[in-house]
Structures are given as C-alpha cells and as structure tokens.
Design an enzyme around this catalytic site. Structure first.
Site, mmCIF file in Angstrom:
data_model
loop_
_atom_site.group_PDB
_atom_site.id
_atom_site.type_symbol
_atom_site.label_atom_id
_atom_site.label_comp_id
_atom_site.label_asym_id
_atom_site.label_seq_id
_atom_site.Cartn_x
_atom_site.Cartn_y
_atom_site.Cartn_z
ATOM 1 N N GLU A 59 11.031 0.992 9.859
ATOM 2 C CA GLU A 59 11.953 2.166 9.705
ATOM 3 C C GLU A 59 11.045 3.445 9.813
ATOM 4 O O GLU A 59 10.093 3.751 9.076
ATOM 5 C CB GLU A 59 12.243 2.211 8.119
ATOM 6 C CG GLU A 59 12.773 0.865 7.586
ATOM 7 C CD GLU A 59 14.500 0.662 8.035
ATOM 8 O OE1 GLU A 59 14.781 1.709 8.703
ATOM 9 O OE2 GLU A 59 14.956 -0.311 7.839
ATOM 10 N N LYS A 89 0.694 -1.211 0.056
ATOM 11 C CA LYS A 89 -0.059 0.063 0.066
ATOM 12 C C LYS A 89 0.822 1.448 0.041
ATOM 13 O O LYS A 89 1.594 1.534 1.103
ATOM 14 C CB LYS A 89 -1.032 0.040 1.299
ATOM 15 C CG LYS A 89 -1.841 1.165 1.149
ATOM 16 C CD LYS A 89 -2.635 1.708 2.362
ATOM 17 C CE LYS A 89 -1.745 2.752 3.178
ATOM 18 N NZ LYS A 89 -1.795 4.232 2.359
HETATM 19 P P1 TAP Z 1 2.510 7.476 8.541
HETATM 20 O O1 TAP Z 1 1.699 8.439 9.017
HETATM 21 O O2 TAP Z 1 3.096 6.637 9.782
HETATM 22 O O3 TAP Z 1 2.167 6.818 7.319
HETATM 23 C C1 TAP Z 1 2.947 5.946 6.736
HETATM 24 C C2 TAP Z 1 2.036 4.812 5.902
HETATM 25 O O4 TAP Z 1 1.286 4.037 6.901
HETATM 26 C C3 TAP Z 1 0.980 5.425 5.240
HETATM 27 O O5 TAP Z 1 0.694 4.640 3.837
HETATM 28 C C4 TAP Z 1 -0.175 5.407 5.926
HETATM 29 O O6 TAP Z 1 -1.406 5.697 5.099
HETATM 30 C C5 TAP Z 1 -0.001 4.249 6.486
HETATM 31 N N1 TAP Z 1 -1.175 3.906 7.653
HETATM 32 C C6 TAP Z 1 -1.273 5.041 8.579
HETATM 33 N N2 TAP Z 1 -2.132 4.455 9.619
HETATM 34 C C7 TAP Z 1 -2.356 3.155 9.386
HETATM 35 C C8 TAP Z 1 -2.726 2.076 10.228
HETATM 36 N N3 TAP Z 1 -3.313 2.181 11.262
HETATM 37 N N4 TAP Z 1 -2.278 0.582 9.727
HETATM 38 C C9 TAP Z 1 -1.415 0.505 8.645
HETATM 39 N N5 TAP Z 1 -1.142 1.661 7.921
HETATM 40 C C10 TAP Z 1 -1.277 2.698 8.338
HETATM 41 O O7 TAP Z 1 3.792 8.443 8.270
HETATM 42 P P2 TAP Z 1 3.996 9.402 7.103
HETATM 43 O O8 TAP Z 1 3.399 10.693 7.736
HETATM 44 O O9 TAP Z 1 3.250 9.006 5.462
HETATM 45 O O10 TAP Z 1 5.454 9.706 7.078
HETATM 46 C C11 TAP Z 1 6.250 10.220 7.838
HETATM 47 C C12 TAP Z 1 7.035 9.618 8.736
HETATM 48 O O11 TAP Z 1 7.642 8.572 8.194
HETATM 49 C C13 TAP Z 1 8.009 10.653 9.419
HETATM 50 O O12 TAP Z 1 8.067 10.199 10.628
HETATM 51 C C14 TAP Z 1 9.384 9.952 8.615
HETATM 52 O O13 TAP Z 1 10.556 10.072 9.514
HETATM 53 C C15 TAP Z 1 8.976 8.721 8.425
HETATM 54 N N6 TAP Z 1 9.792 7.934 7.427
HETATM 55 C C16 TAP Z 1 10.856 7.051 7.928
HETATM 56 C C17 TAP Z 1 11.811 6.577 6.816
HETATM 57 C C18 TAP Z 1 12.773 5.768 7.242
HETATM 58 S S1 TAP Z 1 13.464 4.696 6.518
HETATM 59 N N7 TAP Z 1 13.138 5.238 8.814
HETATM 60 C C19 TAP Z 1 11.812 6.859 5.464
HETATM 61 C C20 TAP Z 1 10.696 7.636 5.168
HETATM 62 C C21 TAP Z 1 9.897 8.255 6.057
HETATM 63 P P3 TAP Z 1 -2.031 7.153 4.579
HETATM 64 O O14 TAP Z 1 -1.776 6.936 3.063
HETATM 65 O O15 TAP Z 1 -3.412 7.004 4.979
HETATM 66 O O16 TAP Z 1 -1.217 8.163 5.295
#
Ligand code: TAP
Length: 507
Positions: free
Chosen positions: A278, A202
């Site tokens: 991650e 996803k």
């Molecule tokens: P999240 O809000 O955590 O979303 C990540 C993914 O999880 C999205 O596809 C989201 O769907 C999905 N998701 C949300 N709630 C869920 C649930 N209850 N069950 C399963 N999936 C769920 O993060 P973001 O705002 O997209 O990204 C930012 C964060 O990612 C930052 O904290 C950043 O540091 C971290 N990040 C870390 C890395 C590494 S390698 N450590 C790399 C990139 C980013 P939706 O499409 O609905 O949001």
C-alpha cells in the site's frame, strides 16, 4: 511493572507519565515470544512533535533480534498453542483483544497523540476507534474462512472429489508507516491473524509507542507467545531484516512507493515472498459547478487537511470547474484561516503538528519548489514560529499540469488547486488520471451519470462520490499503478494472508 493480567503476567520496564489527565504506563522494549526484551541496536528517541521533547528512548531491534522474533513466530505457528486452537477460539481471543483496546482507548489515543501529533479527538475516533473495529471485523471472519468443492471432470470408471483449502501462509512480516501508527498495524495484523498466521511487525521509528502498548494488551488478552512479535527499530536494519528473512513467507507493507520498490525486489531475491504493497498517492478530487459550494469547501478541506494531510488518500490535486473557481478559492482561504492549530491534546484543536522534523522540512521545501515553478500561493506555506513541528495549512492555486506540485505527493496539509472547463468532461478525467499513482479519487456533482462515468474511467482503487475519506473496515482498500497492489480491509484482505491448496481424491 506487573500488568493486571487476566491471562498472562506481563512485566516490562515501564515509561510512566501524566498527560491528558491520565496516568500513562507503557513499554518501550521489543516484544518477542511473549516477553518484553531490550534490543541489541542503539535505542531511538521518540519525540513529541508538539514541543520537541523526548518522550522516551525506545529499544531498537538488530538483525539478530529480528531473527529471534521470526524463530518465535515460526515455533508459535508450527507447534505452539496457536496452531492447535480452533478458528473460533482464535476469533474469541481477537474479540477479547478488541475489548481490551476499547477499555484502554483513552490511553491509546493519548499515546498516539503524544507520539504522532494526531489531534486527540481524531485519534480517539479514527486512529484507535477504527483499529478496534478492525479487530472485531476480522475476529468475526476467523471461523468463516472456507474453501470450495470444485466440479472437475471424472476419469471413468472412477469418480473424483476436488476440494480447496484456504490455509495460513506461516510467518508474516509487516512494516508500517507513521501517519496512523495503530491503525496501519491493525488493518494488516487483524487480517493476518484471522487467517491463522503468526507475525513479526516493525512500526515506524518515529511513532512506535502505541504498537508497544498494543503488544501488552495482546499478551493480556491471552494471545499465545510468539504469535505477535513487535520489533521497533530502523527500516534499514529491522525492516530490511524482516523483508529479507528466509523464514518469513509473506510481507505486508504500507509506506512510500520508493521503499515499496526496494521491498518488492528484496522479497523476490530472498525467498520469493508473497507481498502486498500500500504505497503513496496523489488522489484527484474533481468538483463540478453544480456542487453545493458549502459542501465543496468542506469536503475539499477535509480531503486535504484531515490528519494534518498525513493521509495516504488525501486529495493531492483538486480540479475545480471554472465557473465556481474564484468563489471556491475565496471561501477555502477564508475557512482555512479559521482552522484551530495547536496542542493536539486540547479538545478545541483541529490541526496538530506534523509527525516529525524531517517531514516538516520536506513540506517547507515542497512549497519553495511550488513557488519557484510559478504556482500561486494564496495561503500559508510556512512553519509556524513556535516550538513543535507546526506547519500552516496551505493553499496553492492555478497549478499547471505536469509540474512538481501537480505530480508529487506532499503528504502534508497543502491544497493544490487547478481549474477545468466542463465543456470537456473526458479531458478533466484524463488530467486526473495523469499521475503514476492510483490510490483514491473523488468527484462532487449532482449529476449521477457524470459521477458514474467518472467512477468508471478513473484509474484509482477507491472512488468517493459526493463524499471523501469514507473508509470502512468492511470495504476493500488499496491502490492501482504505483500506489501498489493487494487490499487491506474487507473480505479481500484475507486473501493476502491465505494460500489455496487443491486436494483431489479419486474414488
Ligand atoms: P517509508 O519511508 O516508506 O517508511 C515506511 C516503513 O518502511 C517505515 O517503518 C520504515 O522504517 C520502513 N523502511 C524504510 N526503509 C526500509 C527498507 N529498506 N526495508 C524495510 N523497511 C523499510 O514511508 P513513510 O515516510 O513512513 O510514510 C509515508 C508514505 O507512506 C507516503 O508515501 C504515504 O502515501 C504512504 N502511505 C500509504 C498508505 C496506503 S494505505 N497506501 C497509508 C499510509 C501511508 P523507518 O521507521 O526507519 O522509517
């Protein structure tokens, strides 16, 4: 639309548009069992952050759609073509997919730029370029995954032979964020498929388009139906359905620490899935007074502003030694003023819009909290008064330990600078470690002993010495503490998608 298929005829309801002097044609439907299909949940608009226009309505997966995808992945794993071909043949298909991605790299980079606001030149080199390299790197691993012969004690008079087999786990679920949409997909999926698994993935709802174009290319490369399933949709519905599915045996997640914690719980409660996470970061970057000032300014800026700060390893806190502190700030502000902000498709642009509105709003709030706390805002801090989700590259100085700015991740172009004294090297390392995150870190000094002491004592999965952001497909990548566990990239990533079986024979 009929794809100019080499191995498989692909049809889908195409979105067609002209951008970046290219005719773009891409899917907006779910990709399940080798076919593009509509979802049963309400479609989600994909918005161009440059001008806030709706690019298209993307089909969205319901719980039932995810179940269909998992069933297809299970069939493909157990009885499909994928389960019968050799590891070398698997590698050949992955190389072919990488070649097709290369052929379509301008299209993929344009789509990434439109959908996520990534500057086109960066999208071409990093978002898409590193994705292609990742597929090639893991394609090369397919026929090199092997177990061992283990010297166990004999039970006389018989002898024993004990071997280990490295096996794929089965159906794997992947859930990824929006900052590097295609690259996050590739980092996980290439290792997952090299190990022989099948996948239900996803993408983030704000930037799903390159994942869908990728699905088309995967089918055209001849990856058998059911091996790759892409189910765009919301995290609460499609993401959660993957995480909780009883037939999914491994979950790879990149995203926030908060959602990572929910996912770990759901993986445990549903069927004790293997999980790798991650998560967020607040990476410290320590600049000693012996650093070249020009290099210090250049690296500090790229450590924070790269990909408009939407970079998990972004330096969330910069410590600058007091003797060079004032000059550093002056030079950083002067250089930050020169950053070319604008349409990410323009070749002269180096800073595009933030990914989506909610994220932009969070950055505005982040700055307000910082100001209320008393940190000194010395540049930027505001949304630009133009259409699109543009936010000024921002610099805060004199940030005190333990404050909101010093401890929380912004995930945006906000530099947080604090001063330190070199009289106590251990103290600055302790301050750098005073975070619950442990993703990356950096140190800038000509003193190799000091650099190595820092590398030894810092509590982070990656340490950059006299450089920053230098990731490579061959080098393992992943965090400590609340930045999660498990590695992407490098040989170690394969272990996340393999299980070890021990076979003992008596003779
Ligand atoms: P999240 O809000 O955590 O979303 C990540 C993914 O999880 C999205 O596809 C989201 O769907 C999905 N998701 C949300 N709630 C869920 C649930 N209850 N069950 C399963 N999936 C769920 O993060 P973001 O705002 O997209 O990204 C930012 C964060 O990612 C930052 O904290 C950043 O540091 C971290 N990040 C870390 C890395 C590494 S390698 N450590 C790399 C990139 C980013 P939706 O499409 O609905 O949001």
């Amino acid at each position: 639309m009929r794809g100019a298929s080499q191995s498989q005829q692909i049809s889908y309801e195409a979105v067609e548009m002209k951008a970046n002097n290219l005719e773009l044609k891409f899917p907006k439907q779910l990709f399940v069992d080798g076919k593009f299909v509509n979802g049963r949940a309400k479609p989600i608009p994909s918005v161009n952050p440059h001008d806030e226009s709706v690019i298209c309505q993307v089909e969205s997966a319901s719980v039932e759609d995810v179940d269909d995808a998992v069933r297809a992945a299970k069939r493909a794993f157990e009885t499909g073509e994928w389960s019968k071909i050799s590891a070398r043949e698997r590698g050949r298909l992955m190389f072919k997919l990488a070649d097709l991605m290369e052929e379509h790299k301008e299209e993929l980079a344009t789509l990434e730029s439109l959908d996520s606001g990534a500057v086109y030149t960066l999208a071409l080199k990093t978002h898409v370029g590193m994705s292609i390299e990742t597929w090639r790197y893991f394609a090369g691993w397919c026929d090199k995954i092997q177990g061992a012969v283990v010297p166990i004690s004999h039970a006389r008079p018989n002898r024993n032979l004990t071997i280990t087999r490295k096996e794929p786990i089965g159906v794997c679920g992947l859930v990824t964020p929006w900052n590097y949409p295609l690259m996050m997909l590739s980092w996980k999926m290439a290792a997952c498929l090299a190990a022989g698994n099948t996948v239900v993935m996803k993408p983030a709802q704000t930037s799903p388009l390159t994942a869908l174009k990728f699905a088309e290319l995967a089918a055209r490369a001849g990856i058998p139906p059911g091996v790759i399933n892409i189910v765009p949709g919301s995290g609460r519905v499609a993401g959660e359905a993957i995480v909780k599915h009883p037939q999914v045996r491994k979950l790879g997640f990149t995203g926030s620490t908060e959602i990572g914690q929910t996912i770990m719980k759901d993986c445990a409660e549903s069927n004790m899935k293997k999980v790798s996470l991650e998560l967020g970061g607040k990476s410290p970057f320590v600049i000693f007074e012996d650093a070249e000032m020009q290099q210090a300014v250049r690296l500090a800026m790229s450590s924070v502003f790269f990909n408009k700060g939407e970079n998990c390893i972004a330096a969330g806190r910069i410590f600058v030694e007091e003797r060079i502190y004032d000059e550093f700030l002056e030079r950083v502000v002067a250089e930050t003023k020169k950053i070319a902000i604008g349409d990410p498709l323009n070749r002269g642009t180096s800073h595009g819009p933030q990914n989506h509105k909610a994220h932009l709003d969070k950055l505005v709030e982040f700055v307000e909290i910082g100001q209320k706390e008393g940190a000194r805002l010395i540049h930027g801090g505001k949304r630009l008064p133009v259409p699109g989700y543009y936010f000024e590259p921002t610099v805060f100085a004199d940030v005190e330990d333990g404050t909101f700015l010093a401890t929380e991740e912004s995930f945006g172009p906000i530099m947080i600078v604090s001063r330190f004294s070199s009289k106590d090297e251990d103290k600055v390392i302790a301050r750098a470690n005073a975070t619950e995150y442990g993703l990356a870190s950096g140190v800038l000094t000509k003193d190799i002993g000091r650099a190595l002491r820092f590398a030894e004592k810092i509590d982070a999965g990656t340490v950059f010495v006299n450089t920053y952001n230098k990731t490579d497909v061959a080098a393992p990548f992943g965090g400590f503490k609340r930045s999660g566990f498990g590695k992407d990239l490098g040989q170690e990533a394969l272990n996340e998608y393999l299980r070890t079986k021990t076979i003992t024979v008596e003779y």
